[in-house]
Design a protein around this motif. Structure first.
Motif, PDB file in Angstrom:
ATOM      1  N   GLN A   1       6.827  10.067   0.185  1.00  0.00           N
ATOM      2  CA  GLN A   1       6.837  11.459   0.565  1.00  0.00           C
ATOM      3  C   GLN A   1       6.648  11.532   2.077  1.00  0.00           C
ATOM      4  OE1 GLN A   1       3.319  14.063  -0.253  1.00  0.00           O
ATOM      5  NE2 GLN A   1       4.728  15.030  -1.721  1.00  0.00           N
ATOM      6  N   ASP A   2       7.364  12.429   2.722  1.00  0.00           N
ATOM      7  CA  ASP A   2       7.310  12.511   4.177  1.00  0.00           C
ATOM      8  C   ASP A   2       5.886  12.679   4.705  1.00  0.00           C
ATOM      9  OD1 ASP A   2      10.458  14.310   4.680  1.00  0.00           O
ATOM     10  OD2 ASP A   2      10.021  12.178   4.466  1.00  0.00           O
ATOM     11  N   SER A   3       5.085  13.448   4.015  1.00  0.00           N
ATOM     12  CA  SER A   3       3.756  13.750   4.501  1.00  0.00           C
ATOM     13  C   SER A   3       2.805  12.556   4.475  1.00  0.00           C
ATOM     14  CB  SER A   3       3.144  14.905   3.702  1.00  0.00           C
ATOM     15  OG  SER A   3       2.956  14.546   2.349  1.00  0.00           O
ATOM     16  N   VAL A   4       3.163  11.503   3.768  1.00  0.00           N
ATOM     17  CA  VAL A   4       2.277  10.346   3.673  1.00  0.00           C
ATOM     18  C   VAL A   4       2.823   9.131   4.401  1.00  0.00           C
ATOM     19  CG1 VAL A   4       1.470  11.195   1.445  1.00  0.00           C
ATOM     20  CG2 VAL A   4       3.181   9.366   1.523  1.00  0.00           C
ATOM     21  N   LYS A   5       4.002   9.225   4.942  1.00  0.00           N
ATOM     22  CA  LYS A   5       4.587   8.096   5.656  1.00  0.00           C
ATOM     23  C   LYS A   5       3.696   7.701   6.829  1.00  0.00           C
ATOM     24  CE  LYS A   5       9.440   8.929   4.502  1.00  0.00           C
ATOM     25  NZ  LYS A   5      10.782   9.311   5.015  1.00  0.00           N
ATOM     26  N   GLY A   6       3.443   6.417   6.937  1.00  0.00           N
ATOM     27  CA  GLY A   6       2.578   5.919   7.984  1.00  0.00           C
ATOM     28  C   GLY A   6       1.117   5.931   7.626  1.00  0.00           C
ATOM     29  N   ARG A   7       0.756   6.583   6.534  1.00  0.00           N
ATOM     30  CA  ARG A   7      -0.639   6.649   6.111  1.00  0.00           C
ATOM     31  C   ARG A   7      -0.888   5.925   4.790  1.00  0.00           C
ATOM     32  NH1 ARG A   7      -2.948  11.324   4.805  1.00  0.00           N
ATOM     33  NH2 ARG A   7      -1.002  12.340   4.149  1.00  0.00           N
ATOM     34  N   PHE A   8       0.064   6.019   3.880  1.00  0.00           N
ATOM     35  CA  PHE A   8      -0.082   5.409   2.563  1.00  0.00           C
ATOM     36  C   PHE A   8       0.836   4.203   2.450  1.00  0.00           C
ATOM     37  CE2 PHE A   8      -1.322   9.519   0.070  1.00  0.00           C
ATOM     38  CZ  PHE A   8      -2.361   9.738   0.973  1.00  0.00           C
ATOM     39  N   THR A   9       0.390   3.221   1.714  1.00  0.00           N
ATOM     40  CA  THR A   9       1.191   2.041   1.456  1.00  0.00           C
ATOM     41  C   THR A   9       1.146   1.715  -0.028  1.00  0.00           C
ATOM     42  OG1 THR A   9       0.737   1.121   3.657  1.00  0.00           O
ATOM     43  CG2 THR A   9       1.580  -0.386   1.981  1.00  0.00           C
TER      44      THR A   9
ATOM     45  N   SER B   1      -0.477  -0.501  -6.684  1.00  0.00           N
ATOM     46  CA  SER B   1      -1.613   0.048  -5.960  1.00  0.00           C
ATOM     47  C   SER B   1      -1.110   0.947  -4.846  1.00  0.00           C
ATOM     48  CB  SER B   1      -2.487  -1.058  -5.375  1.00  0.00           C
ATOM     49  OG  SER B   1      -3.078  -1.843  -6.392  1.00  0.00           O
ATOM     50  N   LEU B   2      -1.916   1.912  -4.519  1.00  0.00           N
ATOM     51  CA  LEU B   2      -1.618   2.807  -3.411  1.00  0.00           C
ATOM     52  C   LEU B   2      -2.804   2.794  -2.471  1.00  0.00           C
ATOM     53  CD1 LEU B   2       0.472   4.921  -2.327  1.00  0.00           C
ATOM     54  CD2 LEU B   2      -0.956   6.655  -3.424  1.00  0.00           C
ATOM     55  N   GLN B   3      -2.593   2.253  -1.288  1.00  0.00           N
ATOM     56  CA  GLN B   3      -3.617   2.247  -0.266  1.00  0.00           C
ATOM     57  C   GLN B   3      -3.445   3.494   0.581  1.00  0.00           C
ATOM     58  OE1 GLN B   3      -6.214  -0.045   0.296  1.00  0.00           O
ATOM     59  NE2 GLN B   3      -6.879   1.533   1.743  1.00  0.00           N
TER      60      GLN B   3
ATOM     61  N   ARG C   1      -8.244   3.422  -2.233  1.00  0.00           N
ATOM     62  CA  ARG C   1      -7.215   2.654  -2.917  1.00  0.00           C
ATOM     63  C   ARG C   1      -7.255   2.960  -4.404  1.00  0.00           C
ATOM     64  NH1 ARG C   1      -4.462  -2.199  -1.540  1.00  0.00           N
ATOM     65  NH2 ARG C   1      -3.692  -3.360  -3.349  1.00  0.00           N
ATOM     66  N   VAL C   2      -6.114   3.332  -4.952  1.00  0.00           N
ATOM     67  CA  VAL C   2      -5.993   3.545  -6.378  1.00  0.00           C
ATOM     68  C   VAL C   2      -5.044   2.501  -6.944  1.00  0.00           C
ATOM     69  CG1 VAL C   2      -6.563   5.996  -6.371  1.00  0.00           C
ATOM     70  CG2 VAL C   2      -4.201   5.303  -6.003  1.00  0.00           C
ATOM     71  N   SER C   3      -5.344   2.055  -8.149  1.00  0.00           N
ATOM     72  CA  SER C   3      -4.560   0.993  -8.766  1.00  0.00           C
ATOM     73  C   SER C   3      -4.192   1.374 -10.183  1.00  0.00           C
ATOM     74  CB  SER C   3      -5.341  -0.328  -8.761  1.00  0.00           C
ATOM     75  OG  SER C   3      -5.632  -0.741  -7.441  1.00  0.00           O
ATOM     76  N   CYS C   4      -3.160   0.724 -10.679  1.00  0.00           N
ATOM     77  CA  CYS C   4      -2.661   1.014 -12.017  1.00  0.00           C
ATOM     78  C   CYS C   4      -2.070  -0.249 -12.608  1.00  0.00           C
ATOM     79  CB  CYS C   4      -1.606   2.119 -11.944  1.00  0.00           C
ATOM     80  SG  CYS C   4      -0.778   2.496 -13.507  1.00  0.00           S
ATOM     81  N   ALA C   5      -2.345  -0.465 -13.875  1.00  0.00           N
ATOM     82  CA  ALA C   5      -1.805  -1.614 -14.579  1.00  0.00           C
ATOM     83  C   ALA C   5      -1.048  -1.160 -15.820  1.00  0.00           C
ATOM     84  CB  ALA C   5      -2.925  -2.577 -14.971  1.00  0.00           C
TER      85      ALA C   5
ATOM     86  N   GLU D   1      -5.365   3.440 -14.996  1.00  0.00           N
ATOM     87  CA  GLU D   1      -5.617   3.634 -13.581  1.00  0.00           C
ATOM     88  C   GLU D   1      -7.070   3.370 -13.244  1.00  0.00           C
ATOM     89  OE1 GLU D   1      -2.357   7.199 -12.831  1.00  0.00           O
ATOM     90  OE2 GLU D   1      -4.404   7.683 -13.474  1.00  0.00           O
ATOM     91  N   SER D   2      -7.280   3.033 -12.001  1.00  0.00           N
ATOM     92  CA  SER D   2      -8.627   2.879 -11.479  1.00  0.00           C
ATOM     93  C   SER D   2      -8.639   3.357 -10.034  1.00  0.00           C
ATOM     94  CB  SER D   2      -9.106   1.429 -11.576  1.00  0.00           C
ATOM     95  OG  SER D   2      -8.274   0.564 -10.823  1.00  0.00           O
TER      96      SER D   2
END
Length: 119
Positions: free
Chosen positions: A60-68, A79-81, A19-23, A6-7
């Motif tokens: 997760q419901d709490s992140v809908k519209g905020r996280f991609t 990746s998670l933006q 932004r967090v990423s994982c390979a 992860e980074s």
């Protein structure tokens, strides 16, 4: 075996972005899905977002519209933006891979990266 690296992560003010990423690396595996889980102190690890190889996503419901969540299947990266971050998002974020290994679907985990949302 599947190894996840992860980074990202860090300290962000409320309303900020990160932004967090994982390979995933290794051999003899085929990724079915990759995702991100969060774990706050004293809490159980819970799903934040998941993306399947075909492109379907769960949030997760709490992140809908905020996280991609997004992934590059060819490189087995995810990746998670995260945008409009809130203090409640503070947690250790773990990369997860669901991979077929020796005919079995197994879970693999990254080391976790701290995300702190605070003013």
């Amino acid at each position: 075996q599947v190894h996840l690296v992860e980074s990202g992560g860090g300290l962000v003010q409320p309303g900020g972005s990160l932004r967090v990423s994982c390979a995933a690396s290794g051999s003899g595996f085929s990724i079915n899905a990759m995702g991100w889980y969060s774990q706050a102190p004293g809490k159980q690890r819970e799903l934040v977002a998941l993306i399947f190889s075909g492109g379907s996503t769960n949030y997760q419901d709490s992140v809908k519209g905020r996280f991609t969540i997004s992934r590059d299947n060819a490189k087995n990266t995810v990746s998670l933006q995260m945008t409009n971050l809130k203090p409640e998002d503070t947690a250790v974020y773990y990369c997860n891979a669901q991979a077929w290994v020796l005919g079995k679907l197994r879970d693999y985990w990254g080391q976790g990266t701290q995300v702190t949302v605070s003013s």
